[in-house]
Motif scaffolding. Structure first.
Motif, PDB file in Angstrom:
ATOM      1  N   MET A  41       0.853  -1.191   0.000  1.00 41.15           N
ATOM      2  CA  MET A  41       0.000   0.000   0.000  1.00 41.15           C
ATOM      3  C   MET A  41       0.885   1.235   0.000  1.00 41.15           C
ATOM      4  O   MET A  41       2.070   1.171   0.351  1.00 41.15           O
ATOM      5  CB  MET A  41      -0.946   0.006   1.206  1.00 41.15           C
ATOM      6  N   ASP A  42       0.301   2.343  -0.426  1.00 36.97           N
ATOM      7  CA  ASP A  42       1.046   3.603  -0.489  1.00 36.97           C
ATOM      8  C   ASP A  42       1.445   4.015   0.927  1.00 36.97           C
ATOM      9  O   ASP A  42       0.578   4.196   1.791  1.00 36.97           O
ATOM     10  CB  ASP A  42       0.169   4.677  -1.136  1.00 36.97           C
ATOM     11  N   PRO A  43       2.758   4.163   1.203  1.00 34.96           N
ATOM     12  CA  PRO A  43       3.185   4.559   2.552  1.00 34.96           C
ATOM     13  C   PRO A  43       2.545   5.861   3.012  1.00 34.96           C
ATOM     14  O   PRO A  43       2.421   6.089   4.217  1.00 34.96           O
ATOM     15  CB  PRO A  43       4.702   4.697   2.419  1.00 34.96           C
ATOM     16  N   LEU A  44       2.153   6.712   2.043  1.00 37.41           N
ATOM     17  CA  LEU A  44       1.520   7.970   2.426  1.00 37.41           C
ATOM     18  C   LEU A  44       0.234   7.730   3.173  1.00 37.41           C
ATOM     19  O   LEU A  44      -0.178   8.546   4.015  1.00 37.41           O
ATOM     20  CB  LEU A  44       1.264   8.820   1.168  1.00 37.41           C
ATOM     21  N   GLN A  45      -0.418   6.596   2.880  1.00 40.10           N
ATOM     22  CA  GLN A  45      -1.700   6.285   3.517  1.00 40.10           C
ATOM     23  C   GLN A  45      -1.539   5.446   4.775  1.00 40.10           C
ATOM     24  O   GLN A  45      -2.536   5.115   5.421  1.00 40.10           O
ATOM     25  CB  GLN A  45      -2.594   5.533   2.512  1.00 40.10           C
ATOM     26  N   VAL A  46      -0.295   5.101   5.120  1.00 39.07           N
ATOM     27  CA  VAL A  46      -0.037   4.247   6.287  1.00 39.07           C
ATOM     28  C   VAL A  46       0.526   5.103   7.410  1.00 39.07           C
ATOM     29  O   VAL A  46       1.593   5.698   7.251  1.00 39.07           O
ATOM     30  CB  VAL A  46       0.939   3.115   5.935  1.00 39.07           C
ATOM     31  N   PRO A  47      -0.135   5.217   8.537  1.00 40.67           N
ATOM     32  CA  PRO A  47       0.360   6.052   9.629  1.00 40.67           C
ATOM     33  C   PRO A  47       1.766   5.613  10.067  1.00 40.67           C
ATOM     34  O   PRO A  47       2.058   4.427  10.178  1.00 40.67           O
ATOM     35  CB  PRO A  47      -0.665   5.824  10.755  1.00 40.67           C
ATOM     36  N   GLY A  48       2.648   6.606  10.280  1.00 37.53           N
ATOM     37  CA  GLY A  48       3.979   6.324  10.789  1.00 37.53           C
ATOM     38  C   GLY A  48       5.033   6.038   9.741  1.00 37.53           C
ATOM     39  O   GLY A  48       6.198   5.872  10.068  1.00 37.53           O
ATOM     40  N   SER A  49       4.649   5.977   8.464  1.00 38.89           N
ATOM     41  CA  SER A  49       5.637   5.614   7.433  1.00 38.89           C
ATOM     42  C   SER A  49       6.700   6.680   7.232  1.00 38.89           C
ATOM     43  O   SER A  49       7.743   6.409   6.632  1.00 38.89           O
ATOM     44  CB  SER A  49       4.928   5.338   6.100  1.00 38.89           C
ATOM     45  N   LEU A  50       6.447   7.885   7.716  1.00 33.59           N
ATOM     46  CA  LEU A  50       7.453   8.935   7.582  1.00 33.59           C
ATOM     47  C   LEU A  50       8.734   8.561   8.316  1.00 33.59           C
ATOM     48  O   LEU A  50       9.832   8.907   7.878  1.00 33.59           O
ATOM     49  CB  LEU A  50       6.894  10.254   8.137  1.00 33.59           C
ATOM     50  N   ARG A  51       8.621   7.855   9.428  1.00 32.79           N
ATOM     51  CA  ARG A  51       9.784   7.521  10.235  1.00 32.79           C
ATOM     52  C   ARG A  51      10.004   6.012  10.404  1.00 32.79           C
ATOM     53  O   ARG A  51      11.057   5.581  10.826  1.00 32.79           O
ATOM     54  CB  ARG A  51       9.650   8.149  11.627  1.00 32.79           C
ATOM     55  N   ILE A  52       8.995   5.208  10.100  1.00 33.87           N
ATOM     56  CA  ILE A  52       9.109   3.764  10.299  1.00 33.87           C
ATOM     57  C   ILE A  52       9.444   3.102   8.966  1.00 33.87           C
ATOM     58  O   ILE A  52       8.754   3.315   7.967  1.00 33.87           O
ATOM     59  CB  ILE A  52       7.798   3.185  10.866  1.00 33.87           C
ATOM     60  N   PRO A  53      10.511   2.287   8.924  1.00 34.41           N
ATOM     61  CA  PRO A  53      10.891   1.670   7.655  1.00 34.41           C
ATOM     62  C   PRO A  53      10.007   0.474   7.292  1.00 34.41           C
ATOM     63  O   PRO A  53       9.232  -0.017   8.108  1.00 34.41           O
ATOM     64  CB  PRO A  53      12.330   1.227   7.916  1.00 34.41           C
ATOM     65  N   TRP A  54      10.196   0.010   6.061  1.00 35.94           N
ATOM     66  CA  TRP A  54       9.639  -1.256   5.580  1.00 35.94           C
ATOM     67  C   TRP A  54      10.823  -2.163   5.302  1.00 35.94           C
ATOM     68  O   TRP A  54      11.910  -1.690   4.970  1.00 35.94           O
ATOM     69  CB  TRP A  54       8.821  -1.051   4.301  1.00 35.94           C
ATOM     70  N   HIS A  55      10.605  -3.475   5.406  1.00 30.51           N
ATOM     71  CA  HIS A  55      11.730  -4.361   5.201  1.00 30.51           C
ATOM     72  C   HIS A  55      11.304  -5.627   4.477  1.00 30.51           C
ATOM     73  O   HIS A  55      10.122  -5.980   4.437  1.00 30.51           O
ATOM     74  CB  HIS A  55      12.391  -4.729   6.530  1.00 30.51           C
TER      75      HIS A  55
END
Length: 778
Positions: free
Chosen positions: A257-271
C-alpha cells in the motif's frame, strides 16, 4: 585492382532476416521484402557487412566494422536515415531489434552479472526518437515476489553492525554520463535526509560492490520517501516495487500500500527478510514502480542487514573475525562504538595483539572508570591520535587517583611526558614532586612550564620560594599571566636573602628584571652599593633601570664615569625616561662603543640633539660609525643634516662606496638632482678605457654605483644599463645588471619585462643573454 564500385557490383545482397535483403548498387541502396522493394541514396561511406530488420518497428540496422546506420522504413518506398554512429564514439549506441529501441551503456558500473546497464533508451515515435518508458523486466526462472513488511527487521538492531558503502546510482536517462556525488543520504541513518532521483523513479538502479562484512545479506530495509517532513513525503514519489538481485537470486519486493496512507511511514521503515542469506559480492536494486507524487522519487534510507545482525552473539562473531583475520581492521572499526564496555574489557584480555591494537582507540575515547587502568597502559605506546583521545578521558576526576599513583620522577621520560599533562590538568600537583621531576628530567621543564594551570601557579611559586630561582620560566612565562602570580613571585623575591654566590646573585637580579616591580628596588639598590664584582654590579644597574627608579636616582646613575656602566645605561635606559644631558654628552665619548650606543639611542628616540652630535661623524666617511649612522639618518635628522650631506656628496675626492651610499639615501628621500652626478660617475667608472683588472679589483665600488643609479628609477638611465650589459664585463657586474633590468621600478613595469628566472643565470649563456636583452625597453 578491384575498385570499391566493382566490389559492390560483385557482392551478394545481405540477408537482414525477417525476409528482407539489402543490396548496394550503383543506383543506391536497394532493399527487398517479398513483393515490396525500395531504393534510396546510400549515405556517405555506406559499406555494411551485416544488417538486421525489425519489421514490427519498421527499423533496419546496418553496420560495418567502423560505422553503423539505422533506417526508418515506411512501405512502399519511404526510407529515412534515423541514426548513424561509430564504435569509436565516446558513448556509442546499440540497437535491440526485439523492442525496436536504441540505448547506450552506462560507464559507471555493470549489472551484477557483468552485463552493461542500458541507459538513455529511445524508441521511434511520431516526432522521431523519444525516451522509452520503463517496463519492468519479467521475473527470471526461480525468482520470487514477496511483500514488504512494515517496521524494522525483527531480531536485528535498528542499525546494522556493519554499514554499507554508498551505492553507485544509475538513472535511466543520463545524457551527460556524469558521475554524480555519492548518495550518502541513503546510508546516513538519518530519516530526515533523503536521496532524490533526477528522473521520475522507475528504472533507477542501485549497485553495491559489497565488502567482506556484507556478503551474507539477511534483510533490506527502506524508508521509501522523503522523510524531511509530511509535506515533502507527500510531494515526492514513493517506492512501490523494486527488485533485489544478489548471488544469482532475484526477489521482487512490493509495498502493498502507499506509505503515504499508512500512519507512521514517515519515520518507520519497511523491510524484506530472506530465509537464507543472499551470498554475493554484488548487490543490485532496481526501482520498478513508484507511488506517484508531484516530484521525482525520494528515498531516505536503504539499509543492508547481514547474518551478523541476526546472530545471538554478534559481538562474539566480530571478535572471532578479528582473531582469524577474516575481518580487516578498517571493516571492524565502524562497529566498535556499539560494543558494550564489559565486552571491550573482556576482549582486551585476549593475547591477540591485533585485537588489542584495534580496540585501543575505542577504549581510549570512553570516559569510564573501569577503563582507566587499561587506558593508562595504552598511553605508553599509543599513536598521537589515540593519545589525544586519552587526554580527554583521563582528565576527568575518576582517573585522578590512578594517575597520581603512577607519577614517579624516575619513570621513563617518554611515558612521563604523556602522563604529566594529565596530572597537571586534573588538579593542583605536588610541588615537591614537580621540582624533582624537573631536576631528574630536565627535558620536561618546558612541558611543566606550559601545562601547569594558571590557578595552580600561585601556590607552586609560594611552595617553590626557597628554590624559585632554579625555575627561570616562572619569571619569563608565568609573571605576565595574572596579578596573583606576579604578587606571589614578588613576595618570594622580596624575602630573598642575598648570598655571596655569584650565580645566585645574577639569577636574582635577572629574575627581578623580568618581573619588574618597584617593590623590589630596595634589595637591588643594596646590591648595587655593596657589591664590588663587575658582573653583579652591572647586572644590578640594568635591573634597577627596569624598575623605573625616581628621576633623582636616574640622574645620579647617569653621572657614572665607568664606560662599562655607561654602556649598560645606554642599552637599558627606560623608554619613558627623558634623555638626560649626561646621556647626550656620551655621544662625544672617546670610547667608540659608548659613543656608538649614545648616538644610536639618540637616533632611536629621534632626539633634537641627534643631528648636532652626528654631524662630526658624518663629515668623515673614514669614521667607523659613518655607514651605520648614515643608515639611521633615513629616519631621523635628515632635514638638519641635508646641507652637510650634499656638500660632502659634491666632493670629487669622495670614495665611490661612500658616494654610492649617499646617493642611495638621496634616492630614498626622493631627491632628483643627485641622479645626474651618479650617472656621470658611473660612466667614468665604466669608461671603455677601464681595464678588466681594474673592474675586478673594484667590484664593490662598481656594483654599488650601479645600484645607486638604479635607485633613482629614471627611465632615461635604461640605455646606460643596456650598453653596459652588452659589454663583456666580469660576471658579478652582469648579474647586478640583470637584477636591475628585470626588477620593477616602483609602480612602473620592469625595464625588461620578459626576464627569465635568476636561477637560470642567463648572463652565463650568450644566447639566453642576447634574447633577454632584446626583450628590454628601448
Amino acid at each position: 585492382m578491384l575498385t570499391l564500385l566493382s566490389l559492390m557490383l560483385l557482392s551478394a545482397p545481405l540477408d537482414c532476416g525477417a525476409n528482407l535483403t539489402l543490396d548496394v548498387t550503383p543506383a543506391g541502396v536497394s532493399i527487398r521484402s517479398g513483393a515490396r522493394a525500395a531504393t534510396f541514396p546510400a549515405p556517405a561511406g555506406f559499406s555494411p557487412v551485416r544488417c538486421t530488420w525489425a519489421p514490427a518497428h519498421g527499423l533496419l540496422h546496418a553496420a560495418s566494422d567502423t560505422a553503423q546506420w539505422l533506417f526508418r522504413v515506411q512501405w512502399p518506398a519511404t526510407v529515412t536515415l534515423a541514426r548513424t554512429g561509430t564504435p569509436q564514439d565516446a558513448h556509442p549506441w546499440f540497437f535491440l531489434p526485439a523492442t525496436g529501441e536504441i540505448h547506450q551503456e552506462s560507464p559507471l558500473a555493470n549489472h551484477c552479472d557483468d552485463r552493461p546497464v542500458a541507459v538513455n533508451r529511445q524508441r521511434w515515435g511520431k516526432a522521431g526518437w523519444e525516451p522509452s518508458p520503463h517496463r519492468p523486466a519479467p521475473l527470471s526462472a526461480g525468482a520470487v515476489s514477496v511483500p514488504a513488511v512494515k517496521g524494522p527487521p525483527p531480531q536485528a538492531k535498528r542499525r546494522p553492525w556493519f554499514a554499507a558503502p554508498p551505492p553507485v546510482v544509475i538513472e535511466p536517462q543520463d545524457p551527460g554520463f556524469e558521475e554524480r556525488p555519492a548518495p550518502v543520504r541513503l546510508i546516513d541513518h538519518n530519516a530526515t535526509s533523503a536521496w532524490t532521483a533526477e528522473s521520475p523513479g522507475p528504472g533507477v538502479t542501485f549497485l553495491w560492490s559489497l565488502p567482506t562484512t556484507l556478503r551474507r545479506i539477511r534483510a533490506i530495509s527502506v524508508l521509501p520517501g522523503n522523510g524531511q517532513d509530511e509535506a515533502a513525503f507527500a510531494r515526492h514519489a514513493r517506492l512501490r516495487t523494486f527488485t533485489v538481485t544478489a548471488g544469482g537470486r532475484t526477489v521482487r519486493v512490493d509495498l502493498p500500500m502507499d506509505p503515504l496512507q499508512v500512519p507512521g511511514s514517515l519515520r518507520i521503515p519497511w523491510h524484506v527478510s530472506f530465509d537464507t542469506a543472499l551470498e554475493a559480492r554484488c548487490l543490485e536494486i532496481t526501482v520498478e514502480r513508484v507511488w506517484p507524487g508531484a516530484e521525482p522519487l525520494a528515498i531516505s534510507e536503504l539499509t543492508i542487514f547481514t547474518e551478523l545482525d541476526f546472530s545471538a552473539d554478534p559481538i562474539g562473531g566480530i571478535f572471532a573475525g578479528i582473531a582469524d583475520r577474516s575481518l580487516m581492521p578498517a571493516q571492524v572499526r565502524p562497529a566498535l562504538p556499539g560494543i558494550p564496555d564489559a565486552r571491550l574489557l573482556a576482549a582486551w584480555d585476549t593475547p591477540d595483539v591485533e585485537t588489542r591494537k584495534l580496540i585501543a582507540g575505542e577504549i581510549a575515547r570512553r570516559p569510564v572508570a573501569a577503563f582507566v587502568p587499561v587506558q593508562l597502559e595504552i598511553l605508553a605506546w599509543a599513536d598521537p591520535q589515540t593519545v589525544a583521545l586519552l587526554g580527554k578521558s583521563l582528565s576527568l576526576p575518576h582517573a585522578r587517583e590512578a594517575i597520581v599513583a603512577r607519577m614517579r620522577p624516575d619513570s621513563d621520560p617518554a611515558y612521563l611526558a604523556r602522563l604529566l599533562p594529565l596530572w597537571l590538568s586534573g588538579g593542583a600537583p605536588d610541588p615537591t614532586m614537580l621540582l624533582e621531576i624537573m631536576r631528574l628530567q630536565p627535558t620536561l621543564t618546558t612541558l611543566v612550564r606550559d601545562q601547569v594551570r594558571e590557578p595552580d601557579r600561585e601556590a607552586l611559586i609560594a611552595a617553590w620560594c626557597p628554590r624559585l630561582l632554579d625555575t627561570p620560566f616562572v619569571f619569563s612565562h608565568w609573571i605576565g599571566k595574572g596579578g596573583k602570580v606576579r604578587d606571589a613571585a614578588v613576595a618570594c623575591l622580596s624575602r630573598w636573602q642575598p648570598k655571596k654566590d655569584l650565580r645566585m646573585r645574577l639569577l636574582f637580579l635577572q629574575a627581578v628584571a623580568k618581573v619588574p616591580d618597584p617593590r623590589l628596588a630596595d634589595p637591588v639598590k643594596r646590591l648595587l652599593r655593596s657589591e664590588h664584582r663587575p658582573a653583579v654590579k652591572l647586572q644590578a644597574l640594568g635591573t634597577l633601570l627596569h624598575l623605573m627608579p625616581a628621576p633623582e636616582t636616574l640622574a645620579r646613575l647617569a653621572r657614572t664615569p665607568r664606560p662599562d656602566a655607561q654602556l649598560v645605561l645606554l642599552a637599558q635606559w627606560p623608554a619613558k625616561a627623558p634623555l638626560l644631558p649626561e646621556l647626550v654628552a656620551l655621544a662625544k665619548s672617546p670610547w667608540t662603543p659608548v659613543k656608538r650606543a649614545a648616538l644610536f639611542l639618540l637616533s632611536d628616540r629621534c632626539a633634537p640633539a641627534f643631528a648636532d652630535m652626528a654631524r662630526p661623524v658624518l663629515a668623515d666617511p673614514a669614521d667607523d660609525l659613518w655607514y651605520p649612522l648614515l643608515e639611521r639618518v633615513k629616519t631621523c635628522g635628515y632635514a638638519s643634516l641635508r646641507p652637510d650631506l650634499l656638500k660632502l656628496f659634491a666632493d670629487p675626492k669622495l670614495a665611490d662606496e661612500a658616494f654610492s651610499t649617499l646617493a642611495q639615501l638621496f634616492a630614498a628621500k626622493k631627491e632628483k638632482n643627485p641622479a645626474g652626478a651618479v650617472a656621470v660617475r658611473v660612466k667614468k667608472f665604466f669608461s671603455p678605457k677601464a681595464s678588466r683588472a681594474f673592474l675586478e679589483e673594484h667590484l664593490t665600488a662598481g656594483t654599488w654605483l650601479l645600484r645607486a643609479l638604479a635607485a633613482f628609477e629614471r627611465p632615461a638611465d635604461s640605455h646606460v644599463f643596456l650598453e653596459l650589459a652588452r659589454r663583456p664585463l666580469p660576471e658579478p657586474y652582469l648579474e647586478t645588471l640583470f637584477s636591475i633590468l628585470s626588477a620593477s621600478q616602483g609602480t612602473a613595469a620592469p625595464r625588461c619585462p620578459r626576464a627569465p628566472s635568476a636561477a637560470s643565470r642567463p648572463w652565463r649563456n650568450p644566447a639566453a643573454w642576447t634574447l633577454f636583452l632584446k626583450s628590454c625597453q628601448k
